[in-house]
Motif scaffolding. Sequence first.
Motif, mmCIF file in Angstrom:
data_model
loop_
_atom_site.group_PDB
_atom_site.id
_atom_site.type_symbol
_atom_site.label_atom_id
_atom_site.label_comp_id
_atom_site.label_asym_id
_atom_site.label_seq_id
_atom_site.Cartn_x
_atom_site.Cartn_y
_atom_site.Cartn_z
ATOM 1 N N ILE B 202 53.325 39.712 42.250
ATOM 2 C CA ILE B 202 53.569 41.087 42.700
ATOM 3 C C ILE B 202 54.480 41.051 43.915
ATOM 4 O O ILE B 202 54.189 40.379 44.909
ATOM 5 N N ILE B 203 55.603 41.754 43.800
ATOM 6 C CA ILE B 203 56.567 41.797 44.894
ATOM 7 C C ILE B 203 56.601 43.218 45.445
ATOM 8 O O ILE B 203 56.542 44.198 44.690
ATOM 9 N N HIS B 204 56.650 43.312 46.763
ATOM 10 C CA HIS B 204 56.725 44.626 47.389
ATOM 11 C C HIS B 204 57.569 44.514 48.641
ATOM 12 O O HIS B 204 57.370 43.602 49.451
ATOM 13 N N ALA B 205 58.515 45.431 48.780
ATOM 14 C CA ALA B 205 59.423 45.441 49.928
ATOM 15 C C ALA B 205 60.049 44.066 50.153
ATOM 16 O O ALA B 205 60.187 43.612 51.283
ATOM 17 N N ARG B 207 58.888 41.109 49.481
ATOM 18 C CA ARG B 207 58.014 39.958 49.729
ATOM 19 C C ARG B 207 57.046 39.762 48.574
ATOM 20 O O ARG B 207 56.485 40.733 48.054
ATOM 21 N N LEU B 208 56.846 38.513 48.214
ATOM 22 C CA LEU B 208 55.885 38.186 47.159
ATOM 23 C C LEU B 208 54.487 38.261 47.766
ATOM 24 O O LEU B 208 54.143 37.468 48.643
ATOM 25 N N LEU B 209 53.701 39.227 47.297
ATOM 26 C CA LEU B 209 52.396 39.449 47.923
ATOM 27 C C LEU B 209 51.325 38.547 47.335
ATOM 28 O O LEU B 209 50.474 38.022 48.053
ATOM 29 N N THR B 210 51.340 38.408 46.027
ATOM 30 C CA THR B 210 50.296 37.590 45.399
ATOM 31 C C THR B 210 50.760 37.119 44.027
ATOM 32 O O THR B 210 51.661 37.715 43.424
ATOM 33 N N GLN B 211 50.180 36.026 43.564
ATOM 34 C CA GLN B 211 50.422 35.546 42.206
ATOM 35 C C GLN B 211 49.071 35.323 41.549
ATOM 36 O O GLN B 211 48.182 34.726 42.162
ATOM 37 N N VAL B 212 48.953 35.800 40.339
ATOM 38 C CA VAL B 212 47.651 35.740 39.660
ATOM 39 C C VAL B 212 47.861 35.245 38.237
ATOM 40 O O VAL B 212 48.758 35.724 37.535
ATOM 41 N N LEU B 213 47.047 34.272 37.825
ATOM 42 C CA LEU B 213 47.065 33.897 36.410
ATOM 43 C C LEU B 213 46.464 35.053 35.621
ATOM 44 O O LEU B 213 45.414 35.583 36.008
ATOM 45 N N THR B 214 47.105 35.438 34.548
ATOM 46 C CA THR B 214 46.614 36.608 33.801
ATOM 47 C C THR B 214 45.179 36.386 33.327
ATOM 48 O O THR B 214 44.363 37.305 33.330
ATOM 49 N N GLN B 215 44.868 35.131 32.978
ATOM 50 C CA GLN B 215 43.503 34.859 32.504
ATOM 51 C C GLN B 215 42.460 35.025 33.622
ATOM 52 O O GLN B 215 41.286 35.205 33.353
ATOM 53 N N ASP B 216 42.943 34.969 34.869
ATOM 54 C CA ASP B 216 42.026 35.149 36.004
ATOM 55 C C ASP B 216 42.089 36.568 36.586
ATOM 56 O O ASP B 216 41.443 36.849 37.593
ATOM 57 N N LEU B 217 42.882 37.387 35.957
ATOM 58 C CA LEU B 217 43.099 38.728 36.506
ATOM 59 C C LEU B 217 41.789 39.477 36.697
ATOM 60 O O LEU B 217 41.571 40.165 37.694
ATOM 61 N N GLU B 218 40.903 39.285 35.713
ATOM 62 C CA GLU B 218 39.593 39.945 35.729
ATOM 63 C C GLU B 218 38.860 39.685 37.059
ATOM 64 O O GLU B 218 38.261 40.590 37.638
ATOM 65 N N LYS B 219 38.982 38.435 37.510
ATOM 66 C CA LYS B 219 38.273 38.051 38.741
ATOM 67 C C LYS B 219 38.819 38.793 39.962
ATOM 68 O O LYS B 219 38.138 38.921 40.968
#
Lengths: 268, 302
Positions: B202-205, B207-219
């Motif tokens: 996720i990029i905002h303004a 800057r890369l704010l966070t990276q998430v494995l889709t399989q872990d998205l639930e968590k």
Amino acid sequence: MTSLSFPKQFSQAFLAEVLKNKRSPITWITFLVFALAPLMGGLFMLILQHPEMMPQAGMMRNKAAAMSMTAEWNSMFIMLTQSVGVGGVMMFGFVAAWLFGREYSDGTAKDLLALPVSRSAIISAKFLVYALWCMALAVSNVLLGVGIGAVLQLPNWSAVGVLEYGSIYAGTVLLTMLVDMPIALFALWGKGYMAPLGFVVMTIVFSQIIAAVGFGTYFPWAIPGLFSGAAGEMKAGLNVASYTIVVMTGCIGYGTALWYWNVSDHVQ
Amino acid sequence: MNIIQTQNLTKKFGSSTAVEGLSLTVAKGEIYGFLGLNGAGKTTTIRMLLGMISPTSGSITLFGKDLARKSDIWNDVGYMVETPHAYPDLSVWENLEIIARLRGIFSKNAVNDVIERLHLTQYRDKQAKHLSLGNAQRLGLAKALMHKPKLLLLDEPINGLDPAGILEVREMLQELALNGTTIFLSSHILSEMAKLATRIGIIHAGRLLTQVLTQDLEKHLHKTLLLGTRNNVAALELLHRSGFQATMNGDTYLHSTDARALAHPEALATLCVQAHLPPQHLSVVEEDLEQFFLRTIHGSAV
């Protein structure tokens, strides 16, 4: 997939450019517009040959007389040459603006930037198409002018005259092509047609002013017109420096377009 | 091997910073979803990865090579940046023929194959200016895929496609990834990204704010317990006395994100019943992707 050599890249880019323009209506429009010069010349000569046919065309007859135009081959060749020297700056400029600016108006510039064919090959191919297009326009006008002259049965055709005026015509075409090469940079920098067309108009206006104050022999965009004989005796003022300036203008146009396309940020 | 690697990538346009300190890696066969609002820096990043924009600072390597405008890198890269455009007076076939020439593809079958693959056969001879938005998008994808690239950089690839088209493209990209193609795609359509990408950044303004494995998205999705009783003020006091964190946000329910409460909502029900405050409503709700995305970008310091 192996890398292509530069000559191969260049030939691929050239063929792509040919394909792009094959179906474009602009290609044929430039030929139609440029053909106005020989058509108008033919009309002048028809009026001069047959004043009784068009009595209402007195103003055109007077204009033809003011241009020292007579209904013969030499006049036709002079008219064709001067139309390139003066109108050619505008027409060749339009061709350059279209070739280099269309990628932005069509939104396709970004498709040309990360390819196995280098950016230099693409820009060089565009310059080759520009040169061929301008030459084709020049040849088409000669063919049309000769055709009109033949239909009007103009007198005083001579091989010496053809050689003399042919060389001036070819020289004028070459000089005009060279001075319009920087238009490529304006199209790339301005990302479309407006900046290069504005530049063309500016060069024409400045050519008139600078030639009028006597420095036309050193102003690149005035030199083709002077060489064509459009300003009469001022042609005698052209010298080695004048031709060097024109060649330098062409080289600067090519070099700056290559440089800009290779190093600038492409955000469109 | 990492197919894409950026290190502290920054791009400034004058005083404005479009991308700042972006460091990310994308491995072979991965589908990396680059998520952000309009103007977040997605397209600038993709243009930098393609060498169209020079970074102000930082480095990029593709296939382990420092990014330079070398021809041999681009043989293996297919891309589509922003709205796909084509030469309007030329047909679909002619537009692809131009790209085939510029990519040094000499087989006529390459154009025909990609036309068939993108279901453009019936529009083969149609001028690009007469294509629908969806078919123009297919033409853009065809240009990107024609040379069977090892890396695909796609900016908003499903824009303008109808639901069937979205499904087709999703399946096609998943198949390509299974066969080893690395895909980096940007989008602002979260639900689609969650179905397609293996990892989301996720990029905002800029800057890369966070990276998430889709399989872990639930968590990463926040859960909230909602509790409603006849007397929420008393119930809130009861929960606090019992060591549960909860708030009353002015609506019908008490909200709790307390881990114990979320793990054992039945314990809360028992507690309320024993205190003569039987629950009228008890549920655990999970935030959706939009809420997760908005929480992430609003939680950033920008």
